[in-house]
Write a protein that holds these residues in place. Structure first.
Motif, mmCIF file in Angstrom:
data_model
loop_
_atom_site.group_PDB
_atom_site.id
_atom_site.type_symbol
_atom_site.label_atom_id
_atom_site.label_comp_id
_atom_site.label_asym_id
_atom_site.label_seq_id
_atom_site.Cartn_x
_atom_site.Cartn_y
_atom_site.Cartn_z
ATOM 1 N N SER A 40 -44.721 -61.047 -11.735
ATOM 2 C CA SER A 40 -45.159 -59.964 -12.617
ATOM 3 C C SER A 40 -46.602 -60.090 -13.085
ATOM 4 O O SER A 40 -47.206 -59.106 -13.499
ATOM 5 C CB SER A 40 -44.257 -59.903 -13.849
ATOM 6 N N ASN A 63 -48.199 -53.535 -18.968
ATOM 7 C CA ASN A 63 -48.022 -54.381 -17.776
ATOM 8 C C ASN A 63 -46.549 -54.600 -17.450
ATOM 9 O O ASN A 63 -46.155 -54.560 -16.279
ATOM 10 C CB ASN A 63 -48.728 -55.726 -17.963
ATOM 11 N N THR A 66 -45.083 -51.442 -16.000
ATOM 12 C CA THR A 66 -45.530 -51.301 -14.611
ATOM 13 C C THR A 66 -44.716 -52.213 -13.700
ATOM 14 O O THR A 66 -44.243 -51.793 -12.642
ATOM 15 C CB THR A 66 -47.033 -51.621 -14.492
ATOM 16 N N TRP A 67 -44.548 -53.469 -14.103
ATOM 17 C CA TRP A 67 -43.764 -54.425 -13.309
ATOM 18 C C TRP A 67 -42.324 -53.943 -13.142
ATOM 19 O O TRP A 67 -41.753 -54.019 -12.053
ATOM 20 C CB TRP A 67 -43.803 -55.808 -13.966
ATOM 21 N N ASP A 69 -41.378 -50.916 -13.308
ATOM 22 C CA ASP A 69 -41.417 -49.565 -12.752
ATOM 23 C C ASP A 69 -40.605 -48.601 -13.625
ATOM 24 O O ASP A 69 -39.805 -47.812 -13.130
ATOM 25 C CB ASP A 69 -40.929 -49.551 -11.308
#
Length: 84
Positions: A40, A63, A66-67, A69
């Motif tokens: 990640s 972050n 995003t990791w 999703d």
């Protein structure tokens, strides 16, 4: 003007982090936090805190989303309606 208050749902974030670490649900195989951190790009200590339900700073939050999703809005619940 009436506005909705939003409340961060740390428990849900923790569940999604746990799910992301589970690579084989049938055999309940989970990667370590250190392995998840490498994948990640987020420090393993931070992932641990988030998995326990602690609130992240905005950059870390972005972050992690995003990791995972997942949209940021997923991790907020509407609380009471309030007038400012």
């Amino acid at each position: 003007m009436i506005m909705a208050k939003l409340k961060y749902n740390g428990a849900l974030m923790g569940k999604y982090i746990t799910a992301a670490r589970t690579i084989d649900k049938k055999n309940d195989i989970v990667i370590s936090l250190r392995q998840a951190a490498k994948l990640s790009g987020i420090d393993h200590v931070t992932l641990s805190r988030l998995q326990k339900g602690n609130a992240p700073d905005i950059d870390t939050f972005a972050n992690v989303c995003t990791w995972l999703d997942k949209p940021m809005s997923l991790f907020f619940n509407k609380a009471k309606w309030a007038s400012p």
